[in-house]
Design a protein around this motif. Structure first.
Motif, PDB file in Angstrom:
ATOM      1  N   SER A 164       0.853  -1.179   0.000  1.00  0.00           N
ATOM      2  CA  SER A 164       0.000   0.000   0.000  1.00  0.00           C
ATOM      3  C   SER A 164       0.891   1.233   0.000  1.00  0.00           C
ATOM      4  CB  SER A 164      -0.926   0.006   1.229  1.00  0.00           C
ATOM      5  OG  SER A 164      -0.174   0.212   2.411  1.00  0.00           O
ATOM      6  N   ILE A 165       0.283   2.406  -0.083  1.00  0.00           N
ATOM      7  CA  ILE A 165       1.079   3.638  -0.027  1.00  0.00           C
ATOM      8  C   ILE A 165       1.300   3.973   1.443  1.00  0.00           C
ATOM      9  CG2 ILE A 165       1.285   6.017  -0.834  1.00  0.00           C
ATOM     10  CD1 ILE A 165      -0.600   5.406  -3.077  1.00  0.00           C
ATOM     11  N   ASP A 166       2.036   3.091   2.085  1.00  0.00           N
ATOM     12  CA  ASP A 166       2.401   3.234   3.494  1.00  0.00           C
ATOM     13  C   ASP A 166       3.731   3.989   3.536  1.00  0.00           C
ATOM     14  OD1 ASP A 166       3.015   2.990   6.157  1.00  0.00           O
ATOM     15  OD2 ASP A 166       3.471   0.846   6.056  1.00  0.00           O
ATOM     16  N   LEU A 167       3.659   5.291   3.761  1.00  0.00           N
ATOM     17  CA  LEU A 167       4.842   6.142   3.656  1.00  0.00           C
ATOM     18  C   LEU A 167       5.858   5.855   4.754  1.00  0.00           C
ATOM     19  CD1 LEU A 167       3.001   9.460   2.757  1.00  0.00           C
ATOM     20  CD2 LEU A 167       4.138   7.869   1.202  1.00  0.00           C
ATOM     21  N   THR A 168       5.389   5.425   5.916  1.00  0.00           N
ATOM     22  CA  THR A 168       6.330   5.101   6.990  1.00  0.00           C
ATOM     23  C   THR A 168       7.202   3.908   6.606  1.00  0.00           C
ATOM     24  OG1 THR A 168       4.807   5.969   8.656  1.00  0.00           O
ATOM     25  CG2 THR A 168       6.522   4.465   9.411  1.00  0.00           C
ATOM     26  N   THR A 169       6.563   2.859   6.087  1.00  0.00           N
ATOM     27  CA  THR A 169       7.329   1.687   5.642  1.00  0.00           C
ATOM     28  C   THR A 169       8.263   2.056   4.507  1.00  0.00           C
ATOM     29  OG1 THR A 169       5.563   0.172   6.312  1.00  0.00           O
ATOM     30  CG2 THR A 169       7.132  -0.635   4.679  1.00  0.00           C
ATOM     31  N   TYR A 170       7.782   2.874   3.583  1.00  0.00           N
ATOM     32  CA  TYR A 170       8.620   3.315   2.469  1.00  0.00           C
ATOM     33  C   TYR A 170       9.841   4.075   2.995  1.00  0.00           C
ATOM     34  CZ  TYR A 170       9.502   5.047  -2.317  1.00  0.00           C
ATOM     35  OH  TYR A 170      10.043   5.318  -3.551  1.00  0.00           O
ATOM     36  N   GLY A 171       9.611   4.970   3.969  1.00  0.00           N
ATOM     37  CA  GLY A 171      10.720   5.752   4.506  1.00  0.00           C
ATOM     38  C   GLY A 171      11.773   4.894   5.178  1.00  0.00           C
ATOM     39  N   GLN A 172      11.369   3.781   5.769  1.00  0.00           N
ATOM     40  CA  GLN A 172      12.327   2.895   6.420  1.00  0.00           C
ATOM     41  C   GLN A 172      13.254   2.204   5.424  1.00  0.00           C
ATOM     42  OE1 GLN A 172       9.724   0.322   8.616  1.00  0.00           O
ATOM     43  NE2 GLN A 172       9.315   1.830  10.232  1.00  0.00           N
ATOM     44  N   GLN A 173      12.849   2.201   4.152  1.00  0.00           N
ATOM     45  CA  GLN A 173      13.671   1.570   3.115  1.00  0.00           C
ATOM     46  C   GLN A 173      14.632   2.554   2.458  1.00  0.00           C
ATOM     47  OE1 GLN A 173      11.009  -0.353   0.359  1.00  0.00           O
ATOM     48  NE2 GLN A 173       9.866  -1.425   1.970  1.00  0.00           N
ATOM     49  N   LEU A 174      14.587   3.811   2.871  1.00  0.00           N
ATOM     50  CA  LEU A 174      15.439   4.843   2.290  1.00  0.00           C
ATOM     51  C   LEU A 174      16.509   5.269   3.287  1.00  0.00           C
ATOM     52  CD1 LEU A 174      12.575   7.009   0.699  1.00  0.00           C
ATOM     53  CD2 LEU A 174      13.926   5.213  -0.406  1.00  0.00           C
ATOM     54  N   ASP A 175      17.553   5.913   2.780  1.00  0.00           N
ATOM     55  CA  ASP A 175      18.636   6.383   3.655  1.00  0.00           C
ATOM     56  C   ASP A 175      18.536   7.877   3.924  1.00  0.00           C
ATOM     57  OD1 ASP A 175      19.238   7.237   1.139  1.00  0.00           O
ATOM     58  OD2 ASP A 175      21.163   6.193   0.980  1.00  0.00           O
ATOM     59  N   TYR A 176      17.352   8.435   3.737  1.00  0.00           N
ATOM     60  CA  TYR A 176      17.103   9.845   4.043  1.00  0.00           C
ATOM     61  C   TYR A 176      15.625   9.979   4.421  1.00  0.00           C
ATOM     62  CZ  TYR A 176      15.621   9.544  -0.857  1.00  0.00           C
ATOM     63  OH  TYR A 176      15.033   9.154  -2.040  1.00  0.00           O
ATOM     64  N   PRO A 177      15.263  10.976   5.200  1.00  0.00           N
ATOM     65  CA  PRO A 177      13.870  11.102   5.651  1.00  0.00           C
ATOM     66  C   PRO A 177      12.961  11.628   4.542  1.00  0.00           C
ATOM     67  CG  PRO A 177      15.168  12.922   6.489  1.00  0.00           C
ATOM     68  CD  PRO A 177      16.144  11.987   5.812  1.00  0.00           C
ATOM     69  N   ILE A 178      11.712  11.194   4.605  1.00  0.00           N
ATOM     70  CA  ILE A 178      10.682  11.684   3.690  1.00  0.00           C
ATOM     71  C   ILE A 178       9.463  12.109   4.507  1.00  0.00           C
ATOM     72  CG2 ILE A 178      11.405  10.234   1.749  1.00  0.00           C
ATOM     73  CD1 ILE A 178       9.052   8.363   2.429  1.00  0.00           C
ATOM     74  N   ALA A 179       8.612  12.936   3.914  1.00  0.00           N
ATOM     75  CA  ALA A 179       7.352  13.300   4.564  1.00  0.00           C
ATOM     76  C   ALA A 179       6.461  12.065   4.589  1.00  0.00           C
ATOM     77  CB  ALA A 179       6.683  14.444   3.810  1.00  0.00           C
ATOM     78  N   THR A 180       5.868  11.770   5.747  1.00  0.00           N
ATOM     79  CA  THR A 180       5.113  10.522   5.893  1.00  0.00           C
ATOM     80  C   THR A 180       3.625  10.743   6.143  1.00  0.00           C
ATOM     81  OG1 THR A 180       5.673  10.456   8.245  1.00  0.00           O
ATOM     82  CG2 THR A 180       7.109   9.238   6.734  1.00  0.00           C
ATOM     83  N   ALA A 181       3.156  11.992   6.211  1.00  0.00           N
ATOM     84  CA  ALA A 181       1.728  12.228   6.431  1.00  0.00           C
ATOM     85  C   ALA A 181       0.956  12.269   5.125  1.00  0.00           C
ATOM     86  CB  ALA A 181       1.515  13.533   7.197  1.00  0.00           C
ATOM     87  N   ALA A 182       1.593  12.699   4.044  1.00  0.00           N
ATOM     88  CA  ALA A 182       0.906  12.840   2.761  1.00  0.00           C
ATOM     89  C   ALA A 182       1.913  12.671   1.635  1.00  0.00           C
ATOM     90  CB  ALA A 182       0.216  14.197   2.665  1.00  0.00           C
ATOM     91  N   TYR A 183       1.380  12.398   0.456  1.00  0.00           N
ATOM     92  CA  TYR A 183       2.204  12.312  -0.746  1.00  0.00           C
ATOM     93  C   TYR A 183       1.561  13.172  -1.836  1.00  0.00           C
ATOM     94  CZ  TYR A 183      -1.314   9.005  -2.532  1.00  0.00           C
ATOM     95  OH  TYR A 183      -2.476   8.423  -2.957  1.00  0.00           O
ATOM     96  N   GLY A 184       2.245  13.313  -2.966  1.00  0.00           N
ATOM     97  CA  GLY A 184       1.716  14.100  -4.065  1.00  0.00           C
ATOM     98  C   GLY A 184       1.266  13.212  -5.213  1.00  0.00           C
ATOM     99  N   LEU A 185       0.033  13.408  -5.676  1.00  0.00           N
ATOM    100  CA  LEU A 185      -0.483  12.693  -6.838  1.00  0.00           C
ATOM    101  C   LEU A 185      -0.211  13.552  -8.067  1.00  0.00           C
ATOM    102  CD1 LEU A 185      -2.075  10.235  -7.891  1.00  0.00           C
ATOM    103  CD2 LEU A 185      -4.169  11.553  -7.529  1.00  0.00           C
ATOM    104  N   LEU A 186       0.615  13.047  -8.949  1.00  0.00           N
ATOM    105  CA  LEU A 186       1.129  13.856 -10.058  1.00  0.00           C
ATOM    106  C   LEU A 186       0.006  14.428 -10.916  1.00  0.00           C
ATOM    107  CD1 LEU A 186       3.740  14.772 -11.530  1.00  0.00           C
ATOM    108  CD2 LEU A 186       3.481  12.739 -12.970  1.00  0.00           C
ATOM    109  N   ALA A 187       0.111  15.756 -11.175  1.00  0.00           N
ATOM    110  CA  ALA A 187      -0.793  16.438 -12.100  1.00  0.00           C
ATOM    111  C   ALA A 187      -0.045  16.920 -13.336  1.00  0.00           C
ATOM    112  CB  ALA A 187      -1.475  17.612 -11.406  1.00  0.00           C
TER     113      ALA A 187
END
Length: 271
Positions: A164-187
């Motif tokens: 799923s678009i679970d940003l917390t899990t995604y962030g744990q797979q990266l070596d830098y922090p990301i915003a985890t409350a919301a994401y951007g849907l490309l326009a």
């Protein structure tokens, strides 16, 4: 009639009807609540979807605000394409597929996840799309609409994919922090790539059938009492049918007098 109904038998039926009517009322209120939620979503889409993009601010993605959902935001940065992920089980118009997530590293050093769109399931390898269009290289200006992150699902995903678009899990797979409350849907993005995933359509402005469903549930609750009253009246008539029927007339035979008896004997002898 009231005395007839004041018995354990009818009290039992009344209790059953009350329970069923309460259930119908609860379902009707639930449908009204769902309609209110749909109305809130429609109002948010109408207010934000087509507005002018606002400049990026970190708080737009680090703390999600329901009132800001679908708002277009302008972001400038570089895609981290090697860290992109494919989200599984994302249907579009009834067709199964995937969505493509790519971190966008911004000028201020923060990073926001961008959902670049939808891809159909592949034919070459099970569980993966055949081709994932590459994000633009170098600096890119992105317009994306704010969407809330999704909860984690209790299922695994292959390497390079998310359930799923679970940003917390995604962030744990990266070596830098990301915003985890919301994401951007490309326009939109500049420069535009030669090929891109399928852009999602604008959400439907539809309240759905929740109001009519709620009225049906409330009507069912009322009809339960109507049915109980009808059944009680019919049973009362059946039980009291013999009591209310008029009594049959009693025919009393008159005993003949002695003279009548003598005449009858003489007649019988032919005298």
């Amino acid at each position: 009639m009231l005395k007839y109904l004041a018995t354990p038998r009818w009290f039992g039926w009344l209790a059953i009807v009350l329970v069923l009517a309460a259930a119908c009322s609860a379902l009707g209120l639930w449908q009204l609540d769902r309609r209110d939620q749909a109305a809130a979503t429609v109002n948010t889409v109408q207010a934000n979807y087509d507005r002018e993009p606002v400049p990026y601010a970190p708080q737009l993605f680090t703390s999600f605000d329901d009132a800001a959902e679908w708002t277009p935001v302008t972001l400038v940065g570089e895609y981290d394409s090697p860290k992109q992920r494919i989200v599984r089980n994302r249907p579009l118009n009834g067709q199964p597929g995937y969505e493509v997530l790519v971190p966008l590293k911004l000028e201020d050093g923060s990073a926001v996840v961008i959902n670049r769109g939808w891809l159909p399931i592949g034919n070459n390898q099970a569980g993966r799309p055949d081709d994932v269009p590459a994000a633009p290289d170098g600096e890119v200006t992105v317009v994306a609409r704010i969407r809330p992150g999704e909860p984690a699902l209790d299922r695994s995903a292959p390497e390079g994919q998310l359930a799923s678009i679970d940003l917390t899990t995604y962030g744990q797979q990266l070596d830098y922090p990301i915003a985890t409350a919301a994401y951007g849907l490309l326009a939109g993005e500049t420069p535009a790539p030669a090929t891109a995933p399928v852009a999602p359509a604008k959400p439907a402005i539809d309240l759905g059938p929740h109001l009519s469903y709620s009225m049906q549930w409330f009507a069912f609750g009322v009809l339960l009492f109507v049915g109980l009253g009808y059944a009680a009246r019919q049973q009362y008539r059946i039980d009291h049918e013999d009591e209310d029927a008029p009594a049959a007339p009693v025919r009393v035979r008159r005993r003949p007098s002695s003279e009548e008896e003598e005449d009858a004997i003489l007649d019988a002898r032919g005298l």
